[in-house]
Design an enzyme around this catalytic site. Structure first.
Site, PDB file in Angstrom:
ATOM      1  N   GLN A 181       8.907  -6.925   9.238  1.00 17.13           N
ATOM      2  CA  GLN A 181       7.926  -7.620   8.403  1.00 17.13           C
ATOM      3  C   GLN A 181       8.175  -9.127   8.401  1.00 17.13           C
ATOM      4  O   GLN A 181       7.374  -9.879   7.853  1.00 17.13           O
ATOM      5  CB  GLN A 181       7.990  -7.104   6.965  1.00 17.13           C
ATOM      6  CG  GLN A 181       7.574  -5.649   6.816  1.00 17.13           C
ATOM      7  CD  GLN A 181       7.637  -5.124   5.403  1.00 17.13           C
ATOM      8  OE1 GLN A 181       8.128  -4.033   5.188  1.00 17.13           O
ATOM      9  NE2 GLN A 181       7.149  -5.885   4.428  1.00 17.13           N
ATOM     10  N   GLU A 200       0.273  -5.673  -4.050  1.00 19.16           N
ATOM     11  CA  GLU A 200       1.231  -4.993  -4.908  1.00 19.16           C
ATOM     12  C   GLU A 200       0.729  -4.745  -6.313  1.00 19.16           C
ATOM     13  O   GLU A 200       1.282  -3.909  -7.024  1.00 19.16           O
ATOM     14  CB  GLU A 200       2.521  -5.819  -4.970  1.00 19.16           C
ATOM     15  CG  GLU A 200       3.173  -5.942  -3.627  1.00 19.16           C
ATOM     16  CD  GLU A 200       4.434  -6.791  -3.677  1.00 19.16           C
ATOM     17  OE1 GLU A 200       5.144  -6.798  -2.676  1.00 19.16           O
ATOM     18  OE2 GLU A 200       4.694  -7.447  -4.703  1.00 19.16           O
ATOM     19  N   ARG A 222       6.486  -1.637  -2.156  1.00 14.06           N
ATOM     20  CA  ARG A 222       5.232  -2.345  -2.410  1.00 14.06           C
ATOM     21  C   ARG A 222       5.352  -3.300  -3.597  1.00 14.06           C
ATOM     22  O   ARG A 222       4.376  -3.632  -4.230  1.00 14.06           O
ATOM     23  CB  ARG A 222       4.098  -1.343  -2.633  1.00 14.06           C
ATOM     24  CG  ARG A 222       2.775  -1.906  -2.194  1.00 14.06           C
ATOM     25  CD  ARG A 222       1.682  -0.867  -2.203  1.00 14.06           C
ATOM     26  NE  ARG A 222       0.439  -1.497  -1.857  1.00 14.06           N
ATOM     27  CZ  ARG A 222      -0.458  -0.972  -1.040  1.00 14.06           C
ATOM     28  NH1 ARG A 222      -0.230   0.195  -0.482  1.00 14.06           N
ATOM     29  NH2 ARG A 222      -1.573  -1.590  -0.782  1.00 14.06           N
TER      30      ARG A 222
END
Lengths: 290, 811, 162
Positions: free
Chosen positions: B248, B765, B395
């Site tokens: 990521q 999120e 998340r």
């Protein structure tokens, strides 16, 4: 997660399969739908040196009423049970069961015979077949024999068949008039094994329970009947109190193990609830409901 | 937290001048035609055709000539001494090329330890002991995946089991020391505080009502459907390391690899191809990555390592694992005045969270939430246990979920305690719209908000008052129905360089836009989509700013050789940072485009105005040059003295974080027989400021809500007393299917961020943060009259059943 | 330990390869046939990322050996768009945003393809149960359900128009 190596055989006839099984007795495992066996092999919890794949034995795939029973070929896919008109119309307990086994994709590979022969108390068919008073047909070098379901499950993952025998058929007695059955399963999520589930098949005579058999799922080391619960029903006029008594008896006689699905007390009480709900549904169906 | 430095002043010249007083609306703003597809359009994703046809390119799809495969031997103990590793049998197997141990890594230059993103250290491979179950012990490199799997069975490790310490409260007693490599023989890692203790104590002394509760926010795991993996390809001749990696944050990872390995950074290329879900689990550097890279260095061949699901669930970084004790004070009128929180953070065997350096407990001090409190004080202690390290995202990485869960549960408990309706109670305790920008008691400057608008909208959507009436009727009949509310405040977009860095690298992000002569463009970013749709949304931002059709803009991320440096995608930071950079880079291009247009039209800069996709002469719109014409001129007819070309780079350093918010209402029915909680309805009103693509935002919210539902009702990583993970497969770690997931009902309000160039805030999120307390509040609301005050998530049937039976309720 | 020659039809094309008996069908498809649209997400027959059609039925190809598919017709995601034209399911997933990371999508589409063949006009609940053997971590399923509804309508309309 890669299975260990093995030798593979894919017999084209039952006789060839039996002969291979005899030849490799003790080393070989039968590969039916493989939906329990292959994951176990990927984790190397099962490491058979020989696999005899019986998926090409299409002769063992059928669902049909023959005489006084419904005959189900051992290699019948679970998915086929869901779709079979005869199962939908006349064997609601079996249909209830078929649609809650694992998930739709697994049901396209998994077989009825495999589900039963695995003798896993967490599987859904054992309880159902116990409730139906089914008969298992096994074939071996000495020929074919029938085993009453009550005698079939002998231990955790152990059944009454010899190492050289193959399960070929399951026979479910045709339900008499005024019969009803239901399977109620409580699972953590779709696709999971039951926290507890109850299979009930009963016959009414007016408002009285003339016969009843109850099988339980995943609350004992060996697939079990709830005979105490059955006794609470048979001969009684159906009422909330009778149903409650049957549920309470089942809760007492089951023998669950604590795990992530819940503790012993919880599973016993869920068994009570499942038994009650299955009885209520079975009674409704015996009276002509869906 | 707002900080104006040279950089942000420079930005403010280019900023749109969105004022802090922008009112809340609920209409998505669209300024471009569909043919351009700028912000606000429900544009189908540009990336989808490849995924729909099986042409995505994930790490495990990468196949290089001569590639080898790595598999890892893992510890069957949570805590054990390693006496001996005997790999001789494995090494004798056909097709096995190498077995890599901790000793090998040590010999290769102390590579057996690595830094974590929190500046702690973590073993890559052990020399003398293991500190968690499924820890990497050594690795086998073979010519095929199957041979490697066979070979790990032939490595024999002599372990001497040591006592594990699984419970963090036990760990605080220091009877078993997890990290005896450290100078300080203690499991206590850090203590952290926020807020004003004295002021908080004073508020509590004056309180009319005080409620207390303990919460455990369990250990959970992102379990993206794609596990982690790598293909490392070291070219000995070029002395070049090419790495395909589920990352990521590829740029940060390249820097970490350079620092750890000593390879020069320009000789390392990290490519993060298509990623099959990240959610924070692909932010850390795992031992497997390092070993895989070393395996390629050692063998001189490409080496692939792909985790099994069990390895993923058992050894990759977890999220949460917070033990919270909270107290909330209200004055005599029932108005919330104070919050006092003590928390124990179980970090596992290393502090390997991915929080900004100055924030060992992340942004947990946002825990005063949407309420206007007088004072708050928060303490967190980090502790080692013999469990896998982490504390990263599920998340939501920066501990906002934990904070929101606590404050929303506490507000609900207070409302119930006072006998007030939980919705009305929130409405009278919210920070009012006119209080923004609002400085919280723990020092946050909330950029914008309108909490009452969101809650009122949610209440209207499901006719809240009618539901309360239905609940009362049902309760009279003995049926259990609950209504739960969560009015959360999120804090995302880390972050301003003054306060935010990871391993010292400031948390800016970047965009680089190049317009080609024919008016088509390439835009590259320092972030990395894992499904968020960056290829579409970034193109829409550029389309909005420059009037180029979004379809004419190719967005590229994830290759460190080509993309500008950035910190990556996590913590809902891509839109607040790289999305802003996209707008700012586009505005730089626009500034140059204006000069070119003036040259072409032979007018002064000041005579021109922008109109969607062109500069036109004020008062005579027929005299105009489109962005395409300007682009062509930039290469063919640019003014003398001006550089040719039309491109710009922006490294965006946000002046503040953004503060998305929302109100969720959940309706549950509880089965008295089984204890099962059934979510009947779930209404979610989100406010993420200006919306770039409503279709994508809805998808983000749906997914986030399901990832909020999951730990509320189903998921938990469970260890036994030996520290063994009992939930190491997807058969026991229960991801919701389509059957468990409710049909989510969405709504929105739009309160633009006043400091963000396009008024956006980030959304990924929010729903995962907001949903769990709505669900927990609904369950407790159904059971409050039975004396139930709290059930910790996951609210499984056995927990509810116990609460029911304890209260004498049965079926 | 036995090696076997496997001949099967993959996406309409006959192929023959020699494989170890234990080779999982999903590895055969991905590694031997280089069709990487079929994915792997778990070890326990839980996630459905590896779903392919074997003789028309969706199965989890990680829980089947390649030798078992000898003689079978296997279809993967790579076969779904015909002649460059997207299948109504692919259109539906695109239109309705039924995918995010794309990892579960091929399995989801293969399951849905068979599901709609058997149940052309499903209810929402039937769709949810029909895809309950496929896990998605990104979408929360709402838009996958909408995508399948879109495809069902499109297929019905296309059939009605003929």
């Amino acid at each position: 997660m890669i299975p260990g190596a093995f030798d593979y055989h894919s017999p084209r006839s039952l006789d060839e399969a039996l002969s291979l099984l005899q030849q490799h007795a003790g080393d070989a495992k039968i590969l039916a739908g493989g939906q329990s066996l292959i994951p176990a092999m990927r984790f190397r919890l099962a490491m058979p040196s020989i696999l005899i794949d019986i998926n090409r034995l299409d002769d063992l795939r059928y669902i049909e009423e023959r005489g006084d029973h419904l005959a189900i070929g051992a290699m019948t896919l679970e998915h086929s049970l869901e779709d079979a008109a005869v199962v939908r119309s006349s064997y609601p307990l079996l249909h209830d069961t078929a649609v809650v086994i694992a998930d739709p994709l697994v049901r396209n590979m998994a077989t009825v015979g495999g589900n039963i022969a695995h003798a896993d108390p967490a599987n859904d068919h054992p309880g159902t077949m116990l409730a139906y008073d089914a008969t298992v047909v096994a074939k071996g070098p000495k020929g074919e024999r029938t085993i009453p379901i009550d005698d079939f499950f002998t231990g955790l993952f152990e059944n009454a068949m010899g190492e050289d025998e193959i399960l070929t058929e399951i026979r479910i007695p045709k339900p008499a008039a005024n019969s009803g059955g239901a399977y109620t399963k409580f699972e953590r999520k779709v696709g999971d094994y039951a926290i507890s589930a109850a299979a009930v098949q009963l016959r009414l005579d007016g408002g009285t329970v003339a016969a009843a058999r109850i099988g339980l799922t995943n609350v004992s080391a060996v697939p079990m009947r709830a005979k105490g619960a059955e006794a609470e029903l048979v001969g009684k006029s159906i009422s909330d109190a009778v149903i409650e008594a049957a549920g309470t008896a089942a809760a007492a006689e089951c023998d669950p193990s604590p795990d992530l699905r819940g503790g012993v007390d919880y599973k016993r009480d869920i068994t009570r609830v499942m038994v009650k709900r299955s009885i209520q549904q079975a009674v409704a169906r015996a009276k002509g409901g869906k | 937290m707002a900080q104006l430095d040279d950089r942000t002043e420079h930005h403010s010249e280019l900023a749109d001048g969105v004022s802090a007083q922008v009112p809340t609306t609920d209409e998505v703003q669209i300024k471009t035609p569909e043919s351009i597809g700028g912000m606000g359009h429900r544009k189908k994703r540009k990336e989808d055709p490849r995924f729909l046809q099986g042409k995505g390119n994930y790490v495990d799809d990468v196949k290089l000539p001569g590639m080898l495969y790595m598999d890892i031997v893992r510890s069957p103990y949570a805590h054990a001494k390693i006496n001996k590793i005997d790999a001789s049998a494995a090494l004798e197997m056909d097709g096995v090329l190498a077995v890599i141990t901790g000793e090998d890594l040590k010999a290769a230059g102390d590579l057996h330890w690595m830094p974590t993103l929190m500046s702690d250290t973590q073993m890559v491979l052990p020399i003398d002991k293991v500190v968690y179950y499924a820890q990497e012990v050594c690795a086998v490199v073979a010519t095929s995946r199957y041979i490697a799997a066979d070979a790990i069975e032939q490595v024999f490790v002599d372990y001497e089991p040591l006592d594990p310490v699984v419970d963090p409260f036990e760990a605080m007693k220091d009877e078993v020391i997890v990290r005896d490599d450290k100078e300080q023989k203690t499991n206590h890692i850090w203590h952290w505080e926020a807020g004003d203790k004295a002021a908080t104590d004073a508020v509590f002394n004056d309180a009319g009502t005080v409620v207390k509760e303990k919460f455990y926010i369990p250990r959970i795991h992102v379990a993206s459907i794609e596990t982690c993996g790598m293909v490392a390809n070291y070219d000995k001749v070029r002395e070049h390391m090419q790495i395909y990696m589920t990352s990521q944050a590829p740029h940060a990872h390249r820097t970490v690899f350079a620092l750890v390995s000593g390879l020069p950074e320009h000789k390392i290329q990290i490519i993060s191809p298509d990623i099959g879900g990240g959610f924070g689990g692909k932010v850390p550097v795992y031992p497997g990555y390092v070993i895989c890279a070393v395996a390629s260095l050692v063998t001189g061949k490409p080496v692939k390592w792909i985790e099994d699901r069990s390895e993923n669930l058992q050894a990759d970084s977890f999220a949460r694992d917070y033990h919270i004790e909270a107290e909330m004070a209200a004055d005599k009128d029932g108005k919330i005045t104070g919050l006092r929180v003590k928390t124990l953070s179980d970090c596992g065997a290393a502090d390997a969270a991915a929080n900004p350096s100055k924030f060992p407990a992340g942004l947990y001090s946002i825990c005063t939430g949407s309420y206007d409190l007088k004072a708050a004080h928060v303490e967190v202690d980090g502790v080692y246990t013999t469990k896998p390290p982490g504390g990263v995202a599920y998340r939501c990485s920066f501990r906002v979920t934990e904070a929101v869960h606590m404050v929303e549960r506490m507000a609900d408990i207070m409302a119930h305690e006072l006998g007030e309706d939980p919705a009305d109670y929130r409405l009278r305790n919210f920070i009012r719209p006119d209080q923004f920008p609002y400085t919280s008691p723990t020092g946050w400057e909330y950029d914008s908000g309108n909490y009452e608008a969101a809650l009122n909208k949610a209440m209207g959507m499901l006719d809240y008052r009618a539901l309360r009436k239905e609940q009362a009727e049902k309760r009279a009949k003995g049926e259990l129905m609950g209504i739960g509310i969560s009015s959360f405040t999120e804090v995302v977009g880390a972050g301003p360089s003054k306060d935010y860095d990871i391993l010292g690298i400031k948390m800016f992000d970047s965009a680089e836009i190049r317009i080609h002569p024919t008016g088509k463009a390439m835009a590259r970013f320092g972030t990395k989509s894992q499904g968020q749709g960056h290829e579409t949304t970034y193109a829409q931002i550029v389309a909005e700013e420059l009037g180029l059709p979004a379809d004419d803009i190719e967005v590229e991320e994830g290759d460190t050789d080509t993309a500008p440096y950035g910190l990556g995608t996590y913590a809902s930071r891509s839109t607040p940072t790289a999305g802003a950079a996209a707008a700012m880079a586009a505005r730089k291009i626009k500034a140059k485009a204006k000069k070119i247009a003036a040259h072409l039209l032979e007018v002064g800069d000041d005579d021109l105005e922008w109109n969607v996709d062109r500069f036109q002469v004020k008062g005579s719109p027929d005299q105009a040059k489109t962005i395409q014409e300007i682009a062509f001129a930039a290469y063919t007819n640019h003014p003398q003295g001006m550089e040719a070309g039309l491109e710009a780079v922006d490294y965006y350093d946000p002046p503040n974080l953004t503060f998305p918010f929302g109100s969720y209402i959940c309706v549950v029915d509880i089965d008295k027989g089984t204890g099962e909680v059934k979510v009947r309805r779930f209404v979610a009103i989100d406010d993420c400021g200006h919306i770039i693509n409503p279709l994508i935002v809805e998808g983000q919210i749906h997914g986030g809500l399901t990832m909020g539902l999951a730990p509320s009702l189903y998921e938990e990583i469970v260890y036994d007393e030996h520290g063994q993970n009992l939930t190491g497969t997807l058969a026991d770690y229960l991801l919701p299917t389509a059957v468990e997931s409710p049909k989510w009902e969405l709504g929105k309000t739009i309160t633009p961020s006043p400091h963000h160039p396009i008024g956006a805030k980030g959304v990924g999120e929010s729903p995962t943060v907001g949903a769990p307390p709505a669900i927990a509040n609904a369950v407790v609301d159904a059971l409050w009259h039975l004396g139930v005050r709290n059930i910790d998530i996951p609210i499984t049937p056995p927990k509810v059943w116990k609460a029911l039976r304890d209260a004498g309720v049965t079926d | 330990m036995s090696e076997h020659e496997v001949t099967l039809t993959i996406n309409g094309e006959s192929v023959t390869r020699s494989v170890e008996a234990r080779t999982l069908l999903v590895h055969f498809i991905r590694e031997d046939l280089s069709l990487t649209g079929t994915h792997i997400g778990c070890d326990t027959t839980s996630c459905g990322a590896c779903t392919v059609l074997v003789c028309g039925k969706p199965v989890k190809s990680c829980t089947m050996f390649a030798v078992q598919a000898d003689g079978a017709e296997v279809e993967t995601i790579e076969s779904v768009a015909v002649g460059g034209a997207l299948h109504p399911l692919q259109e539906g997933f695109w239109e309705k945003h039924g995918l995010q990371c794309g990892y579960c999508t091929p399995g989801m589409i293969m399951t849905a393809k068979n599901f709609l063949a058997n149940n052309p006009n499903p209810t929402e609940d039937e769709i949810r149960r029909g895809i309950s053997g496929n896990l998605c971590r990104c979408t929360g399923y709402n838009k996958i359900v909408e995508a399948i509804q879109y495809a069902a309508e499109k297929i019905q309309a296309d059939a009605g128009g003929e």
